[in-house]
Every structure is written in structure tokens, then in C-alpha cells.
Design an enzyme around this catalytic site. Structure first.
Site, PDB file in Angstrom:
ATOM      1  CG  HIS A 123      19.388  41.726  33.122  1.00  0.00           C
ATOM      2  ND1 HIS A 123      19.028  42.157  31.619  1.00  0.00           N
ATOM      3  CD2 HIS A 123      18.589  41.173  33.472  1.00  0.00           C
ATOM      4  CE1 HIS A 123      17.794  41.519  31.549  1.00  0.00           C
ATOM      5  NE2 HIS A 123      17.296  40.801  32.665  1.00  0.00           N
ATOM      6  CG  ASP A 200      20.680  47.440  34.999  1.00  0.00           C
ATOM      7  OD1 ASP A 200      19.201  47.636  35.558  1.00  0.00           O
ATOM      8  OD2 ASP A 200      20.626  46.018  34.479  1.00  0.00           O
ATOM      9  CD  GLN A 203      16.093  42.766  40.089  1.00  0.00           C
ATOM     10  OE1 GLN A 203      15.436  43.118  41.180  1.00  0.00           O
ATOM     11  NE2 GLN A 203      15.572  42.164  39.252  1.00  0.00           N
ATOM     12  CE  LYS A 226      13.086  43.872  36.043  1.00  0.00           C
ATOM     13  NZ  LYS A 226      13.147  42.446  36.120  1.00  0.00           N
ATOM     14  CB  CYS A 366      18.670  38.022  31.366  1.00  0.00           C
ATOM     15  SG  CYS A 366      16.804  37.615  30.748  1.00  0.00           S
TER      16      CYS A 366
HETATM   17  N1  PMP Z   1      18.676  44.811  34.636  1.00  0.00           N
HETATM   18  C1  PMP Z   1      18.250  43.865  35.488  1.00  0.00           C
HETATM   19  C2  PMP Z   1      19.324  43.866  36.818  1.00  0.00           C
HETATM   20  C3  PMP Z   1      17.312  43.218  35.542  1.00  0.00           C
HETATM   21  O1  PMP Z   1      16.973  42.505  36.805  1.00  0.00           O
HETATM   22  C4  PMP Z   1      16.290  43.368  34.571  1.00  0.00           C
HETATM   23  C5  PMP Z   1      15.077  42.438  34.567  1.00  0.00           C
HETATM   24  N2  PMP Z   1      15.183  41.298  34.990  1.00  0.00           N
HETATM   25  C6  PMP Z   1      16.419  44.254  33.685  1.00  0.00           C
HETATM   26  C7  PMP Z   1      17.675  45.093  33.585  1.00  0.00           C
HETATM   27  C8  PMP Z   1      15.356  44.329  32.357  1.00  0.00           C
HETATM   28  O2  PMP Z   1      14.398  44.900  32.688  1.00  0.00           O
HETATM   29  P1  PMP Z   1      12.904  45.090  31.883  1.00  0.00           P
HETATM   30  O3  PMP Z   1      12.972  43.752  31.248  1.00  0.00           O
HETATM   31  O4  PMP Z   1      11.818  45.513  32.766  1.00  0.00           O
HETATM   32  O5  PMP Z   1      13.541  45.971  30.685  1.00  0.00           O
END
Ligand code: PMP
Length: 412
Positions: A123, A200, A203, A226, A366
Site C-alpha cells: 500500500h 503493515d 489487513q 478496519k 493505493c
Molecule cells: N496498509 C494497508 C495494507 C491498507 O489496506 C491500508 C488501508 N487501505 C493502509 C495501509 C492505510 O491505512 P489507514 O488509511 O487507516 O492509515
């Protein structure tokens, strides 16, 4: 198996609504999850009864708010199996947590000529901060390869992780490919070279039991929203010795001990890294979400999502012209399914599904480098959570078939 958790749907008031004349089927859980009544009630109760600033006051409300905020930290500690509550830092979310590690811990260990290792499935929030660190320090940003089906190539990891590797940062679970990365194995490789493992977990934590000590992660980031919690709250877990080494990103109230005219001393962990009034209600709401998830059991949640994917995957694979990205075997996947239908822009597909009450996401998620690796501009994405049902899968598959029919033959 699939039906065992259906009862939980009624705990989520937002799911009981009609969208475009159809009952809502919410399949955008990788973006954010809905909140059970227990979390909503907890937020309301905090604001109705206990709202005060934490750590500073001696009055009763301030003591209550502080106790609840710190109790939430302990809940997080237990949930992710951290060794101490001081290792749990509250942040805004995964993005902030990863930026803090890259921006504040990173420069303490990375020098010109060193290597930072990520993968193309990351991401943007686990990619751009490392680009910035590499640019600032003169380190090289390198990528561990993926196998053709999207899984991390362990052979490539063994080859590229070497004595120059200072940091490896990987998603625990992908937000597009539905794969889970072998963090423990990679952590052992990077530790053998004297480097650090950053994860990270955005998920992963919502969907499976995570034990940061068993993984031997040095830092682990995730978001409350999430995992049934509020937005604006997340966690940075770090091993205590490494958090001690990390300079605070923000200086100011709440994090100081003694302030002189020219210099100051700071509180101990975790407060040293939490400058300013924190998201108190958010942390308490996250604590309530953890209580809710714990009551169901993470193994049950994982099994339920696995059952939904096992049901959905063959039905999707049977649709002519539909491509699913990532491994084709349900046993190798989480509840995230990214897909495209031949000759149809994923935005059009997502709009058609919305007309049937089915909420999915469309876009690059993203993950622009991953989209280029997949050779697509964008994908549609469905993602399951504990409140999704067998009926949701049926509605979803039927809605895709109807959209295909409509766009190909002009009939619904
Ligand atoms: N890493 C991953 C794998 C994600 O799916 C996401 C959210 N789409 C993020 C980071 C970023 O999370 P946040 O927008 O809550 O900071």
C-alpha cells in the site's frame, strides 16, 4: 460453517438499510468496517458520562477518562500479544504509524549505501515513507519479487536480504491480492543480518490472531477503523528498546516531564511518543471493538471469512471474462478479492453493483506499483468481514452476472 456467525449481522445497525431499492450488501471492508452497536454505545457513554482530558487532571472525570484510555491500551496489548503496554503507542492509524517508523526510527539506523526492502504489493503508506527515507539518507530502496500468482517470492527474499539490509517492511496481508506474507520467516532472515522487521498489519489484525512476539516483528502498524473501531485511531507496536531509541515526532503537552527554558525532559514510554491530547474516545472505542472481536474469537472470524471465499471464488471463476488477481486457490487467500470483467472499467462495474445494493471498491487501492505489476489501471474489489453471509455472496455473484449481461447485451 458459513452460517455460524450470521447472528452478528444484527449487531450492526447500518447494515439494516435499503440502498437503491435493494438491501445493502456491504463488501468494502478492506477500506473500512462497520461498527457494532457495542462500539457506538461505548463512544456515546464515554462522551455522556466520562469525557475529560487524560493524565493531567486529578478530578474524578479526568481519572475515569485516564483509566479507560489506559485500559484500552492494555486491551490492545493483550490482543496482539505484546510483552508490555508501554509497547503500544496510539496513533491516527496505519499511515501515521508507518510514517513515524520511517521518519523517526529510520534515520537512527539507516545510512547512505544501506538498503531498505519492501515489495511491489505494498500500500502507498508502506511505500512512499520508505522512498522518502531512502531519498533523505542516500539508502537504496529495493523490492522483494512476487511469484506470478502474487505471493511473495521467498527465494527472492533470501537472495536480496543481505548485510546492507537495515529495514524490511512488508504487509502482513495484502489489501489487493488476498495473500498473507510469511512475516516470521522474513523476520528471521532480516534479523540474521542485523536489520529490523516492520509490518503493515492493516489487513491482518482485523481478520486473524496476530502475535507480534511470535512473529518477532520489531514494529507492527494497524488501524482501528478496519477492525470495527472508530476512524482516527490506530496503533504503532514496537519492541520497547527500539521505541526508546525512536525520537518523538511531536513535542508538546502530555509527553513532557520537566520543561526548562532551553531544554526539557520527557515522560517514559508510551506517553513520550504521544504528544498532545490523544484521541481518547477513539482509543476507548477501539477497546470496545477488541472486546467484541475477542468475544467472537479471531479463529472463528478467520474461518468464517475463509468459508465465504471458498464459496465465492469458484462462482466468480466460472464467470466468463472475469479475472481474479492473486492466488486462485481459496485456501491461500484472505477475504479480499480483486477482480476485473473483460472490457469493462471497474468503476462502471462498481456502479452497476451499487445499483443492486452491493458496495464494492474500484480503483488502484493505493497500490499503483502493484496495478502496473498486474498490468491493469485499476480493479474492482470485494472484501468480506464477520457480518457478511452466504446470502451476501449469492447477491454479489448474481449482481456481477447481471452487470455483465447488461453491459454486453444491454439487458437486465
Ligand atoms: N496498509 C494497508 C495494507 C491498507 O489496506 C491500508 C488501508 N487501505 C493502509 C495501509 C492505510 O491505512 P489507514 O488509511 O487507516 O492509515
Amino acid at each position: 460453517m458459513v452460517n455460524q456467525l450470521n447472528d452478528y449481522r444484527c449487531d450492526f445497525p447500518i447494515l439494516d438499510q435499503i440502498v437503491n431499492d435493494e438491501p445493502l450488501v456491504y463488501l468494502d471492508n478492506a477500506a473500512t468496517t462497520q461498527k457494532p452497536q457495542a462500539v457506538i454505545d461505548r463512544l456515546v457513554a464515554y462522551y455522556q458520562n466520562d469525557n475529560a482530558n487524560v493524565h493531567r487532571g486529578v478530578h474524578t472525570l479526568a481519572e475515569r477518562a485516564t483509566a479507560q484510555y489506559e485500559a484500552a491500551r492494555t486491551k490492545v496489548q493483550t490482543f496482539i500479544h505484546a510483552a508490555a503496554s508501554a509497547e503500544v503507542i496510539f496513533t491516527k492509524g496505519t499511515t501515521q504509524s508507518l510514517n513515524w517508523v520511517a521518519g523517526s526510527f529510520g534515520p537512527t539506523v539507516v545510512e547512505a549505501g544501506d538498503e531498505i526492502m519492501i515489495s511491489v504489493m505494498e500500500h502507498h503508506s508502506n511505500l512512499v515513507p520508505w522512498q522518502q527515507l531512502a531519498q533523505k539518507t542516500g539508502a537504496k530502496l529495493r523490492y522483494i519479487d512476487l511469484l506470478p500468482d502474487g505471493q511473495l517470492d521467498l527465494e527472492s527474499a533470501r537472495q536480496v536480504i543481505g548485510p546492507k539490509t537495515k529495514i524490511v517492511s512488508l504487509a502482513h496481508a495484502s489489501n489487493v491480492l488476498g495473500v498473507v506474507n510469511p512475516i516470521k520467516t522474513i523476520a528471521a532472515l532480516v534479523h540474521a543480518q542485523g536489520g529490523y522487521m516492520v509490518v503493515d498489519g492493516a489487513q491482518a489484525v482485523p481478520h486473524m490472531m496476530v502475535d507480534v512476539q511470535a512473529l518477532d516483528a520489531d514494529f507492527y502498524a494497524f488501524s482501528g477503523h478496519k477492525m470495527l473501531g472508530p476512524t482516527g485511531i490506530g496503533v504503532l507496536y514496537g519492541k520497547q528498546a527500539l521505541l526508546e531509541q525512536m525520537p518523538p515526532v511531536e513535542y508538546g503537552g502530555e509527553m513532557i516531564d520537566f520543561v526548562g527554558l532551553q531544554s526539557s525532559t520527557f515522560k517514559e514510554l508510551p506517553w513520550r511518543l504521544e504528544g498532545g491530547t490523544p484521541n481518547i474516545a477513539g482509543a476507548i472505542g477501539l477497546g470496545a471493538a477488541i472486546d467484541y472481536l475477542t468475544q467472537i474469537g479471531m479463529a472463528n472470524i478467520q474461518a468464517h471469512e475463509q468459508a465465504l471465499v471458498t464459496m465465492a471464488l469458484p462462482q466468480l471463476q466460472a464467470i466468463d471474462g472475469l479475472t481474479i488477481y492473486g492466488p486462485q486457490d481459496a485456501a491461500q487467500r484472505t477475504g479480499v478479492i480483486a477482480f476485473n470483467l473483460d472490457n469493462l472499467h471497474p468503476h462502471d462495474l462498481a456502479t452497476a453493483l451499487d445499483m443492486e445494493g452491493v458496495a464494492v471498491r474500484a480503483g488502484h487501492h493505493c497500490a499503483q506499483p502493484l496495478m502496473r505489476w498486474l498490468n491493469v489501471a485499476a480493479t474492482a474489489r470485494a472484501s468480506f468481514y464477520l457480518y457478511n453471509t452466504e446470502a451476501d455472496v449469492k447477491t454479489f455473484v448474481t449482481a456481477i452476472q447481471a452487470a455483465k449481461e447488461f453491459f454486453q447485451n444491454g439487458t437486465l
